[in-house]
Motif scaffolding. Structure first.
Motif, PDB file in Angstrom:
ATOM      1  N   LEU A  67       0.854  -1.187   0.000  1.00  0.00           N
ATOM      2  CA  LEU A  67       0.000   0.000   0.000  1.00  0.00           C
ATOM      3  C   LEU A  67       0.890   1.237   0.000  1.00  0.00           C
ATOM      4  O   LEU A  67       1.866   1.304   0.764  1.00  0.00           O
ATOM      5  CB  LEU A  67      -0.926   0.036   1.220  1.00  0.00           C
ATOM      6  CG  LEU A  67      -2.181  -0.833   1.214  1.00  0.00           C
ATOM      7  CD1 LEU A  67      -2.945  -0.664   2.517  1.00  0.00           C
ATOM      8  CD2 LEU A  67      -3.084  -0.512   0.040  1.00  0.00           C
ATOM      9  N   SER A  68       0.556   2.186  -0.848  1.00  0.00           N
ATOM     10  CA  SER A  68       1.231   3.476  -0.813  1.00  0.00           C
ATOM     11  C   SER A  68       0.359   4.481  -0.069  1.00  0.00           C
ATOM     12  O   SER A  68      -0.790   4.186   0.283  1.00  0.00           O
ATOM     13  CB  SER A  68       1.504   3.965  -2.239  1.00  0.00           C
ATOM     14  OG  SER A  68       0.279   4.277  -2.900  1.00  0.00           O
ATOM     15  N   ALA A  69       0.899   5.676   0.129  1.00  0.00           N
ATOM     16  CA  ALA A  69       0.114   6.707   0.813  1.00  0.00           C
ATOM     17  C   ALA A  69      -1.136   7.061   0.010  1.00  0.00           C
ATOM     18  O   ALA A  69      -2.218   7.259   0.572  1.00  0.00           O
ATOM     19  CB  ALA A  69       0.973   7.942   1.042  1.00  0.00           C
ATOM     20  N   ASN A  70      -1.009   7.106  -1.305  1.00  0.00           N
ATOM     21  CA  ASN A  70      -2.169   7.440  -2.135  1.00  0.00           C
ATOM     22  C   ASN A  70      -3.191   6.318  -2.175  1.00  0.00           C
ATOM     23  O   ASN A  70      -4.392   6.572  -2.309  1.00  0.00           O
ATOM     24  CB  ASN A  70      -1.712   7.786  -3.556  1.00  0.00           C
ATOM     25  CG  ASN A  70      -1.136   9.185  -3.640  1.00  0.00           C
ATOM     26  OD1 ASN A  70      -1.358  10.015  -2.758  1.00  0.00           O
ATOM     27  ND2 ASN A  70      -0.381   9.451  -4.693  1.00  0.00           N
ATOM     28  N   ASP A  71      -2.746   5.058  -2.084  1.00  0.00           N
ATOM     29  CA  ASP A  71      -3.694   3.948  -1.998  1.00  0.00           C
ATOM     30  C   ASP A  71      -4.564   4.093  -0.754  1.00  0.00           C
ATOM     31  O   ASP A  71      -5.785   3.896  -0.798  1.00  0.00           O
ATOM     32  CB  ASP A  71      -2.942   2.616  -1.961  1.00  0.00           C
ATOM     33  CG  ASP A  71      -2.229   2.316  -3.266  1.00  0.00           C
ATOM     34  OD1 ASP A  71      -2.661   2.857  -4.307  1.00  0.00           O
ATOM     35  OD2 ASP A  71      -1.244   1.568  -3.237  1.00  0.00           O
ATOM     36  N   ASP A  73       4.027  13.096  -6.438  1.00  0.00           N
ATOM     37  CA  ASP A  73       5.201  12.231  -6.370  1.00  0.00           C
ATOM     38  C   ASP A  73       6.304  12.866  -5.538  1.00  0.00           C
ATOM     39  O   ASP A  73       7.077  12.160  -4.869  1.00  0.00           O
ATOM     40  CB  ASP A  73       5.713  11.937  -7.784  1.00  0.00           C
ATOM     41  CG  ASP A  73       4.759  11.053  -8.573  1.00  0.00           C
ATOM     42  OD1 ASP A  73       3.968  10.325  -7.930  1.00  0.00           O
ATOM     43  OD2 ASP A  73       4.790  11.093  -9.825  1.00  0.00           O
ATOM     44  N   GLU A  74       6.413  14.204  -5.598  1.00  0.00           N
ATOM     45  CA  GLU A  74       7.432  14.877  -4.786  1.00  0.00           C
ATOM     46  C   GLU A  74       7.156  14.694  -3.299  1.00  0.00           C
ATOM     47  O   GLU A  74       8.075  14.686  -2.479  1.00  0.00           O
ATOM     48  CB  GLU A  74       7.482  16.371  -5.130  1.00  0.00           C
ATOM     49  CG  GLU A  74       8.035  16.694  -6.510  1.00  0.00           C
ATOM     50  CD  GLU A  74       7.025  16.416  -7.611  1.00  0.00           C
ATOM     51  OE1 GLU A  74       5.847  16.186  -7.281  1.00  0.00           O
ATOM     52  OE2 GLU A  74       7.416  16.421  -8.801  1.00  0.00           O
ATOM     53  N   GLU A  75       5.879  14.547  -2.940  1.00  0.00           N
ATOM     54  CA  GLU A  75       5.514  14.343  -1.541  1.00  0.00           C
ATOM     55  C   GLU A  75       5.524  12.876  -1.139  1.00  0.00           C
ATOM     56  O   GLU A  75       5.208  12.544   0.006  1.00  0.00           O
ATOM     57  CB  GLU A  75       4.133  14.933  -1.278  1.00  0.00           C
ATOM     58  CG  GLU A  75       4.046  16.440  -1.467  1.00  0.00           C
ATOM     59  CD  GLU A  75       2.615  16.949  -1.407  1.00  0.00           C
ATOM     60  OE1 GLU A  75       2.380  17.965  -0.717  1.00  0.00           O
ATOM     61  OE2 GLU A  75       1.730  16.329  -2.039  1.00  0.00           O
TER      62      GLU A  75
END
Length: 437
Positions: A372-376, A388-390
Motif C-alpha cells: 500500500l502506498s500513501a495514495n492507496d 510524487d514529490e511528496e
C-alpha cells in the motif's frame, strides 16, 4: 409462467404453451392458515417486513456504482465517458435519481421476487434510460422459436414511454430483469409469498394487540348480579359506553344492586403474547437474513458482537444481492462487443472497513509491508492524493523484510570499504606531519 398466474393475479394454465415456465402457483399469495390475507401491500404494513425491505433496498441503493474497463496486461480502471456511467451512477431517467431507481427495483425484488425495468436505447443499441416496470403487471413468455419476451399489462400512467393501454409486448433486449431465487432460473419467487404463513401470523398478532388495547387494555370479564336481570343487554351497553376503550381505561367503576365484576381474561404476558410477537420479528428477519439488531431486537447483541454481525450482514446478506445486480446489469445493458472489455461493479468496500482504529491498523500493516502506498490509503479514505514529490506513490518496506539472497549486502559493502588500504602519503605530506619543511 407469467407473474400474474404465479402470485394469484390470474388463472393457472393446465398445460404450458409457449411459456418460460408453468405450474399452478396461484396459492402463493392469498389467505393464510391464520386467517389473514397476505399480499405485497398487507405484508409491507408489518414493521418487521417494512424494516427488512427498507434496510436492504437502501443498502443496495447507497452503494457506489461504476463502470470499469479491463486494462491490457491486467488490472482495471474506472471509465467516466461510457454512456452507462451517467445512466447508472447519476440519472437512469429524467424522473429519478440513481438512488431512487435502485431502491425501487430492490423493493420489487424483495417483495415480488423479480425486478423489471424498460431499457430505452438509441439507434446503435446504447442505453439511454431505464424505467421501472411493476412486477405484478409483467408476464414472461416464449415465442414459437423459444425466445423469451415480456408482456406488460398497462392500465395506469406509470410509464411515459407507453402510449397505448392493454398488453404491450417487449423484446428481451428491451427489458432489464433481475430475478430472485427460483426453481427454473428464469423467474424468481416472492419471499413474502413463500413465507406467507409467518407474515400472516405477524399480522394476526398485531391485530390482536390492537384490539386488546382498543378494549381498554383489560381482558374481558363478566358482571355478576345477585338477582335476575330483566334487560341484560342494556346493562352491557351501559358498561361498555362508560368503561370500554383506551380513553376510559383506569376509570373507577360504580356497581349497583350488589353487582360484582369478575375478570375472566388471560393477561397477554401469561398468554406469551409479547414473546410471540418477538419471535415473529425474528422470523421475518430470518426470512431476509437480517441481523436482529438491525430491526431493533438488541436482546442478544452487545458492543463486542454488533460490529461482527454488521460485517456478516455485508458478506452473507448484502453481497449475494450485489452479485445478482452486477451480473444482471452486465447481461442486459452491455453490448455484445463490450462484455469482454467492460464490467459494472457495486462497491461494498466502504461497508467492510470497520471502525477507525481497525482501519488504521490495517493500513499500517499494508504500508509497512510494501503493498500500500500513501495514495492507496488516501483513496480508500476519500482523501485527495499526494504528488510524487511528496511521496504519494512511494512503496516502502521494512529493512528486515528482504530476499534471503540480498541479506548482508550492505554489511558486506561496509566491511570491504574498511579493509581497503589507505593511499600512500606523498613525501611532502609526510614531512609536514613530521614537522619538517
Amino acid at each position: 409462467m407469467g407473474i400474474k398466474s404465479l402470485f394469484g393475479f390470474g388463472q393457472a394454465r393446465d398445460k404450458p404453451q409457449d411459456k418460460a415456465a408453468d405450474a399452478g402457483y396461484s396459492f402463493l399469495f392469498g389467505r393464510t392458515t391464520s386467517g389473514k390475507p397476505v399480499n405485497e401491500t398487507t405484508a409491507m404494513q408489518t414493521t418487521a417486513v417494512y424494516a427488512c425491505v427498507r434496510i436492504l433496498s437502501e443498502a443496495v441503493a447507497s452503494l457506489p456504482i461504476h463502470v470499469y474497463q479491463y486494462k491490457e496486461g491486467g488490472g482495471k480502471e474506472m471509465v467516466y465517458d461510457h454512456n452507462l456511467y451517467q445512466v447508472l451512477h447519476d440519472e437512469p431517467n429524467p424522473e429519478m435519481t440513481s438512488f431512487v431507481f435502485r431502491e425501487t427495483l430492490m423493493s420489487h425484488l424483495l417483495i415480488w421476487g423479480n425486478a423489471y425495468a424498460q431499457i430505452i436505447r438509441d439507434g446503435a443499441g446504447r442505453v439511454l434510460a431505464l424505467y421501472p416496470l411493476l412486477p405484478n403487471k409483467v408476464d414472461v413468455q416464449r415465442d414459437e422459436k423459444g425466445e423469451i419476451y415480456y408482456v406488460y399489462s398497462r392500465n395506469t400512467e406509470e410509464n411515459p414511454n407507453f402510449k397505448q393501454y392493454g398488453d404491450i409486448k417487449l423484446k428481451k433486449e428491451d427489458v432489464l430483469h433481475i430475478p430472485g431465487l427460483g426453481f427454473d432460473g428464469l423467474i424468481g419467487y416472492s419471499p413474502i409469498a413463500m413465507a406467507k404463513n409467518a407474515v400472516g401470523m405477524t399480522l394476526a398478532c398485531e391485530e390482536y394487540g390492537a384490539s386488546f388495547f382498543a378494549n381498554g387494555a383489560n381482558p374481558g370479564g363478566v358482571l355478576e348480579h345477585p338477582g335476575v336481570l330483566k334487560d341484560p343487554s342494556k346493562v352491557r351497553e351501559s358498561w361498555n359506553a362508560v368503561y370500554r376503550g383506551t380513553n376510559n381505561a383506569h376509570k373507577i367503576a360504580v356497581l349497583e344492586e350488589g353487582m360484582k365484576y369478575q375478570q375472566i381474561g388471560i393477561p397477554p404476558e401469561e398468554a406469551q403474547f409479547l414473546e410471540t410477537r418477538k419471535f415473529q420479528i425474528n422470523e421475518i428477519a430470518r426470512l431476509y437474513r437480517i441481523p436482529p439488531h438491525m430491526v431493533g431486537d438488541l436482546e442478544k447483541s452487545s458492543f463486542s458482537n454488533i460490529e461482527q454481525q454488521s460485517l456478516e450482514f455485508v458478506k452473507y446478506t448484502l453481497d449475494p444481492w450485489v452479485i445478482r445486480w452486477e451480473q444482471s446489469l452486465q447481461k442486459a445493458l452491455l453490448l455484445p462487443g463490450e462484455k469482454g472489455k467492460y464490467f459494472i461493479k457495486l462497491n461494498v468496500d466502504g461497508l467492510l472497513r470497520g471502525d477507525y482504529q481497525s482501519r488504521m491498523n490495517g493500513y499500517s500493516i499494508g504500508r509497512q509491508n510494501g503493498w500500500l502506498s500513501a495514495n492507496d490509503i488516501r483513496e480508500m479514505e476519500d482523501l485527495n492524493p499526494l504528488s510524487d514529490e511528496e511521496g504519494g506513490n512511494l512503496y516502502l518496506i521494512n529493512g528486515n523484510m528482504c530476499k534471503l539472497s540480498d541479506a548482508g549486502i550492505f554489511a558486506g559493502q561496509t566491511q570491504q570499504e574498511e579493509s581497503e588500504p589507505e593511499p600512500e602519503e606523498k613525501p611532502l605530506e609526510n614531512n609536514r606531519k613530521r614537522g619538517k619543511r
